[in-house]
Design an enzyme around this catalytic site. Sequence first.
Site, PDB file in Angstrom:
ATOM      1  CE  LYS A   3     -11.188   4.887   9.602  1.00  0.00           C
ATOM      2  NZ  LYS A   3      -9.865   4.330   9.677  1.00  0.00           N
ATOM      3  CG  HIS A  32     -10.714   9.497  11.058  1.00  0.00           C
ATOM      4  ND1 HIS A  32     -11.247   8.585  12.140  1.00  0.00           N
ATOM      5  CD2 HIS A  32     -10.014   8.609  11.425  1.00  0.00           C
ATOM      6  CE1 HIS A  32     -10.538   8.231  13.012  1.00  0.00           C
ATOM      7  NE2 HIS A  32      -9.302   8.876  12.586  1.00  0.00           N
ATOM      8  N   GLY A  77      -0.142   4.825  -1.239  1.00  0.00           N
ATOM      9  CA  GLY A  77      -1.641   5.424  -0.110  1.00  0.00           C
ATOM     10  C   GLY A  77      -0.776   6.273   1.116  1.00  0.00           C
ATOM     11  CG  ASN A  81      -4.549   5.137  16.849  1.00  0.00           C
ATOM     12  OD1 ASN A  81      -2.607   5.556  17.226  1.00  0.00           O
ATOM     13  ND2 ASN A  81      -4.680   5.848  16.280  1.00  0.00           N
ATOM     14  CB  ALA A  99      -2.236  -1.784  16.647  1.00  0.00           C
ATOM     15  N   GLY A 126     -10.708   1.629  13.592  1.00  0.00           N
ATOM     16  CA  GLY A 126     -10.203   0.939  14.410  1.00  0.00           C
ATOM     17  C   GLY A 126      -9.536   1.377  15.235  1.00  0.00           C
ATOM     18  CB  THR A 127      -8.666   4.205  17.259  1.00  0.00           C
ATOM     19  OG1 THR A 127      -7.329   4.409  15.746  1.00  0.00           O
ATOM     20  CG2 THR A 127      -7.887   5.250  18.168  1.00  0.00           C
ATOM     21  N   GLY A 134       0.967  -0.961  -0.058  1.00  0.00           N
ATOM     22  CA  GLY A 134      -0.237   0.508   0.353  1.00  0.00           C
ATOM     23  C   GLY A 134       0.825   1.070   0.065  1.00  0.00           C
ATOM     24  CB  THR A 180      -4.844  -2.406   6.826  1.00  0.00           C
ATOM     25  OG1 THR A 180      -3.852  -2.527   5.934  1.00  0.00           O
ATOM     26  CG2 THR A 180      -6.265  -2.618   5.975  1.00  0.00           C
ATOM     27  CB  THR A 181      -8.752   0.121  10.945  1.00  0.00           C
ATOM     28  OG1 THR A 181      -9.183   1.015   9.262  1.00  0.00           O
ATOM     29  CG2 THR A 181      -7.458  -0.039  10.895  1.00  0.00           C
TER      30      THR A 181
HETATM   31  P1  NAD Z   1      -5.602   5.086   1.467  1.00  0.00           P
HETATM   32  O1  NAD Z   1      -6.553   4.762   0.410  1.00  0.00           O
HETATM   33  O2  NAD Z   1      -4.630   6.360   0.974  1.00  0.00           O
HETATM   34  O3  NAD Z   1      -3.808   4.177   0.895  1.00  0.00           O
HETATM   35  C1  NAD Z   1      -3.982   3.213   0.456  1.00  0.00           C
HETATM   36  C2  NAD Z   1      -3.106   1.930  -0.682  1.00  0.00           C
HETATM   37  O4  NAD Z   1      -3.562   0.743  -0.827  1.00  0.00           O
HETATM   38  C3  NAD Z   1      -3.458   2.923  -1.730  1.00  0.00           C
HETATM   39  O5  NAD Z   1      -1.758   3.262  -2.330  1.00  0.00           O
HETATM   40  C4  NAD Z   1      -4.181   1.245  -2.617  1.00  0.00           C
HETATM   41  O6  NAD Z   1      -3.602   1.751  -4.250  1.00  0.00           O
HETATM   42  C5  NAD Z   1      -3.781   0.590  -1.819  1.00  0.00           C
HETATM   43  N1  NAD Z   1      -3.919  -0.428  -2.078  1.00  0.00           N
HETATM   44  C6  NAD Z   1      -5.017  -1.307  -2.438  1.00  0.00           C
HETATM   45  N2  NAD Z   1      -5.441  -2.580  -3.001  1.00  0.00           N
HETATM   46  C7  NAD Z   1      -3.905  -2.364  -2.775  1.00  0.00           C
HETATM   47  C8  NAD Z   1      -3.384  -4.661  -3.094  1.00  0.00           C
HETATM   48  N3  NAD Z   1      -4.433  -4.925  -3.251  1.00  0.00           N
HETATM   49  N4  NAD Z   1      -2.103  -4.571  -3.061  1.00  0.00           N
HETATM   50  C9  NAD Z   1      -1.234  -3.333  -2.074  1.00  0.00           C
HETATM   51  N5  NAD Z   1      -2.194  -2.029  -2.229  1.00  0.00           N
HETATM   52  C10 NAD Z   1      -2.901  -1.889  -2.617  1.00  0.00           C
HETATM   53  O7  NAD Z   1      -5.353   4.784   2.991  1.00  0.00           O
HETATM   54  P2  NAD Z   1      -4.421   5.174   3.556  1.00  0.00           P
HETATM   55  O8  NAD Z   1      -5.085   6.784   4.262  1.00  0.00           O
HETATM   56  O9  NAD Z   1      -3.235   5.200   3.909  1.00  0.00           O
HETATM   57  O10 NAD Z   1      -4.986   4.437   5.151  1.00  0.00           O
HETATM   58  C11 NAD Z   1      -4.577   2.855   4.852  1.00  0.00           C
HETATM   59  C12 NAD Z   1      -5.186   1.872   6.310  1.00  0.00           C
HETATM   60  O11 NAD Z   1      -4.516   2.179   7.266  1.00  0.00           O
HETATM   61  C13 NAD Z   1      -6.542   1.738   6.704  1.00  0.00           C
HETATM   62  O12 NAD Z   1      -7.185   0.793   6.968  1.00  0.00           O
HETATM   63  C14 NAD Z   1      -6.816   2.771   7.701  1.00  0.00           C
HETATM   64  O13 NAD Z   1      -7.539   2.542   8.223  1.00  0.00           O
HETATM   65  C15 NAD Z   1      -5.689   2.302   7.934  1.00  0.00           C
HETATM   66  N6  NAD Z   1      -4.549   3.675   9.153  1.00  0.00           N
HETATM   67  C16 NAD Z   1      -4.200   2.691  10.646  1.00  0.00           C
HETATM   68  C17 NAD Z   1      -3.299   3.846  11.303  1.00  0.00           C
HETATM   69  C18 NAD Z   1      -2.975   3.002  12.345  1.00  0.00           C
HETATM   70  O14 NAD Z   1      -2.021   3.323  13.140  1.00  0.00           O
HETATM   71  N7  NAD Z   1      -3.475   1.515  12.444  1.00  0.00           N
HETATM   72  C19 NAD Z   1      -3.386   4.832  11.256  1.00  0.00           C
HETATM   73  C20 NAD Z   1      -4.267   5.570   9.900  1.00  0.00           C
HETATM   74  C21 NAD Z   1      -4.519   4.755   8.566  1.00  0.00           C
END
Ligand code: NAD
Length: 243
Positions: free
Chosen positions: A136, A132, A12, A101, A99, A142-143, A9, A76-77
Amino acid sequence: MSLNICINGYKGRMGNAIAETATESGHKISGNVDIGDNLEEALAKSDLVIDFSLNNVTRSVFETAAKLGKPIVCGTTGHTQKDRVDLLKIAEPVPIVWAGNFSIGVNLLCYLTERAADILPLYYNAEIVEMHHRMKKDAPSGTALMLAESILGPRNLSYDDLRHGREGVPGERGEREVGMHSLRGGDVVGDHTAIFADIGERIELTHKASSRTIFSHGAIRAAEWIVGKPPGIYSIRDVLGLK
Ligand code: NAD
């Protein structure tokens, strides 16, 4: 220790933040994987995978990491509880930190919420509010679910006690209910509040994120911690030493 990190990812918002933090911390990005790229090839030459992508991609990420015996850091959430259990089974052969978050502040917030939920009687009604950015895709965050677990556990409640929003005439609030409310708009990185309200007073515990680096720093710290650990499911509290 310099790691070879595969980011799933990477195009992203979080993928970018992680690449930046990893490089600043002296690690190499050995695999940049996004839609259509070959994860297995990239992960084979890496020490671990850090996945921040989409919930419907998690299964293939875990299967590939398990096949190659590579540790996983997953942020990922958006999974159901059942999906989470099934996915963690797939990841059993490897060490994993998953996690909702990765920020130190949020994990402290969960810890304090757990204490408050334990100390305060059930008639201090618990509600969770999160906000958010408008891009989103999943709700609640997830948090917010981590916060919910911090309340449900000490109060002997279950996921069935969560009340996702209210409309119409839902009737008087029951003591066991834990309200969950998701706001979306603008560029908010992530706000979370746990409220405990009684007649005459209420306590609010709030965390506000203003930069994604809090998550990427936590994810890189988890990556440095997990490489070399035996297979198992580890929490961010293990990584941060909050247990
Ligand atoms: P985003 O939409 O900006 O990025 C997601 C990326 O995943 C994109 O570049 C997309 O093209 C890519 N993707 C989609 N399908 C794919 C595949 N089959 N293989 C590889 N890559 C693929 O989203 P984001 O804001 O970066 O958030 C991503 C995830 O992280 C979400 O689930 C979000 O809720 C989570 N998140 C978690 C935390 C944490 O601390 N745990 C913090 C922020 C965001």
